[in-house]
Motif scaffolding. Structure first.
Motif, mmCIF file in Angstrom:
data_model
loop_
_atom_site.group_PDB
_atom_site.id
_atom_site.type_symbol
_atom_site.label_atom_id
_atom_site.label_comp_id
_atom_site.label_asym_id
_atom_site.label_seq_id
_atom_site.Cartn_x
_atom_site.Cartn_y
_atom_site.Cartn_z
ATOM 1 N N ILE A 52 0.853 -1.191 0.000
ATOM 2 C CA ILE A 52 0.000 0.000 0.000
ATOM 3 C C ILE A 52 0.892 1.245 0.000
ATOM 4 O O ILE A 52 1.691 1.449 0.915
ATOM 5 N N LEU A 53 0.749 2.054 -1.037
ATOM 6 C CA LEU A 53 1.505 3.306 -1.137
ATOM 7 C C LEU A 53 0.670 4.499 -0.682
ATOM 8 O O LEU A 53 1.192 5.434 -0.073
ATOM 9 N N GLU A 54 -0.613 4.484 -1.000
ATOM 10 C CA GLU A 54 -1.524 5.546 -0.583
ATOM 11 C C GLU A 54 -2.869 4.911 -0.249
ATOM 12 O O GLU A 54 -3.277 3.935 -0.876
ATOM 13 N N GLY A 55 -3.560 5.496 0.727
ATOM 14 C CA GLY A 55 -4.904 5.041 1.058
ATOM 15 C C GLY A 55 -4.941 3.959 2.133
ATOM 16 O O GLY A 55 -3.906 3.552 2.659
ATOM 17 N N TRP A 56 -6.154 3.515 2.446
ATOM 18 C CA TRP A 56 -6.397 2.494 3.470
ATOM 19 C C TRP A 56 -7.052 1.278 2.828
ATOM 20 O O TRP A 56 -7.951 1.409 1.996
ATOM 21 N N ALA A 57 -6.608 0.099 3.235
ATOM 22 C CA ALA A 57 -7.170 -1.152 2.725
ATOM 23 C C ALA A 57 -7.388 -2.099 3.898
ATOM 24 O O ALA A 57 -7.066 -1.781 5.053
ATOM 25 N N ILE A 71 -10.352 -8.257 9.214
ATOM 26 C CA ILE A 71 -9.354 -8.924 10.045
ATOM 27 C C ILE A 71 -8.147 -8.030 10.299
ATOM 28 O O ILE A 71 -7.514 -8.099 11.349
ATOM 29 N N SER A 72 -7.816 -7.175 9.338
ATOM 30 C CA SER A 72 -6.678 -6.277 9.456
ATOM 31 C C SER A 72 -6.971 -5.005 8.686
ATOM 32 O O SER A 72 -7.712 -5.028 7.694
ATOM 33 N N ILE A 73 -6.374 -3.903 9.114
ATOM 34 C CA ILE A 73 -6.407 -2.655 8.360
ATOM 35 C C ILE A 73 -4.993 -2.360 7.889
ATOM 36 O O ILE A 73 -4.039 -2.403 8.682
ATOM 37 N N PHE A 74 -4.851 -2.090 6.598
ATOM 38 C CA PHE A 74 -3.554 -1.781 6.012
ATOM 39 C C PHE A 74 -3.455 -0.296 5.711
ATOM 40 O O PHE A 74 -4.383 0.307 5.157
ATOM 41 N N LEU A 75 -2.314 0.289 6.068
ATOM 42 C CA LEU A 75 -2.032 1.706 5.890
ATOM 43 C C LEU A 75 -0.848 1.867 4.947
ATOM 44 O O LEU A 75 -0.167 0.888 4.630
ATOM 45 N N PRO A 76 -0.576 3.075 4.476
ATOM 46 C CA PRO A 76 0.596 3.269 3.608
ATOM 47 C C PRO A 76 1.879 2.724 4.250
ATOM 48 O O PRO A 76 2.149 2.953 5.427
ATOM 49 N N CYS A 100 -6.974 3.839 -3.295
ATOM 50 C CA CYS A 100 -5.636 3.360 -2.936
ATOM 51 C C CYS A 100 -4.711 3.334 -4.147
ATOM 52 O O CYS A 100 -5.156 3.057 -5.273
ATOM 53 N N LEU A 101 -3.445 3.582 -3.887
ATOM 54 C CA LEU A 101 -2.394 3.306 -4.859
ATOM 55 C C LEU A 101 -1.639 2.095 -4.333
ATOM 56 O O LEU A 101 -1.081 2.138 -3.228
ATOM 57 N N VAL A 102 -1.645 1.023 -5.116
ATOM 58 C CA VAL A 102 -1.081 -0.250 -4.683
ATOM 59 C C VAL A 102 0.055 -0.649 -5.618
ATOM 60 O O VAL A 102 -0.093 -0.597 -6.846
ATOM 61 N N CYS A 156 -5.672 4.367 19.066
ATOM 62 C CA CYS A 156 -4.275 4.528 19.486
ATOM 63 C C CYS A 156 -3.333 3.811 18.524
ATOM 64 O O CYS A 156 -2.310 4.356 18.108
ATOM 65 N N GLU A 157 -3.686 2.573 18.179
ATOM 66 C CA GLU A 157 -2.828 1.788 17.286
ATOM 67 C C GLU A 157 -2.685 2.447 15.922
ATOM 68 O O GLU A 157 -1.567 2.617 15.407
ATOM 69 N N LEU A 158 -3.805 2.817 15.325
ATOM 70 C CA LEU A 158 -3.747 3.406 13.987
ATOM 71 C C LEU A 158 -2.999 4.734 14.000
ATOM 72 O O LEU A 158 -2.241 5.042 13.066
ATOM 73 N N PHE A 159 -3.183 5.521 15.056
ATOM 74 C CA PHE A 159 -2.445 6.788 15.154
ATOM 75 C C PHE A 159 -0.940 6.525 15.202
ATOM 76 O O PHE A 159 -0.157 7.186 14.501
#
Length: 246
Positions: A52-57, A71-76, A100-102, A156-159
């Protein structure tokens, strides 16, 4: 564009200019996906690792009746299953939550950069092990944490994960996902998510307006959510860089 994978891995070890260039080289094919699109589906044959380069997946499983568990959140900067090419078929789906840019990273590219640098090899293992640690925390949240703790812990985790790749601004960060997505991730109904957000707001622990999350007092939210950031393993940076330079 600064490669967010470089930023992320440098929370574990200081990379040389040559190692940064190696990670830039693995980004060859990219594709832009809109929100709510599948990157790869359950049952597909995996042909590359998605970065993941941009966006949330997210990684998710969907039941036959349509119910979905995120199950999971993916960030850049996140690699979705770094060693997925050893599998014959996907046992889950990857989908976008936002535009997203992937990047599609080939098995050959991963083998090449890890052969060139032991530090890169260890850093990519660190990436995979941190993902596993995050998964364990999510399991604890689903099984034991109260709704306010569960949601506060996720904030907290995502921040902290966004902060690690330079995507926070003071006490604020982008937060583009819906209450329905939060419900699918936290095992709560949308009504319960809405009520829990109101409780966190009323306590002054968060401000959530539009697509922006603000945590006025991180220590207070951390304490209320029983959040211990050690599972993100960002503390290895200085020690690992000293070892790597010797």
């Amino acid at each position: 564009m600064v490669n967010p994978l470089v930023r992320k891995l440098e929370n574990f070890v200081r990379l040389s200019p040559e190692e940064r260039n190696s990670l830039d080289r693995v980004i060859q094919n990219t594709r832009r996906l809109g929100p709510r699109e599948d990157v790869v589906r359950d049952g597909d044959r995996p042909r590359h690792v998605n970065l993941i380069l941009e966006g949330w997946a997210c990684r998710y499983k969907q039941l036959e009746d349509g119910r979905r568990q995120v199950i999971s959140i993916f960030l850049p900067g996140d690699m979705c299953d770094p060693h997925v090419f050893v599998l014959k078929n996907m046992d889950h789906s990857l989908g976008t939550l936002t535009s997203c840019l992937v990047a599609e990273v080939s098995e050959a590219s991963i083998r090449e950069v890890t052969a060139e640098s032991r530090r890169l090899e260890e850093a990519l293992w660190w990436e995979m092990l941190v993902q596993a640690a995050i998964q364990r925390e999510w399991t604890v949240s689903l099984g034991q944490r109260l709704a306010t703790e569960r949601l506060g812990h996720l904030f907290c985790e995502l921040f902290k994960r966004l902060e690690a790749v330079g995507l926070t601004n003071g006490t604020s960060c982008e937060f583009p996902i819906t209450q329905a997505d939060l419900g699918d991730a936290m095992g709560l109904s949308t009504v319960h998510i809405n009520r829990t957000l109101k409780e966190l707001r009323a306590a002054g622990l968060i401000r959530l307006r539009g697509r922006q999350l603000t945590i006025p007092d991180f220590a207070a939210l951390q304490s209320a959510s029983l959040f211990d950031p050690s599972y993100l393993h960002h503390e290895r940076e200085i020690a690992a860089s000293v070892v790597g330079d010797t």
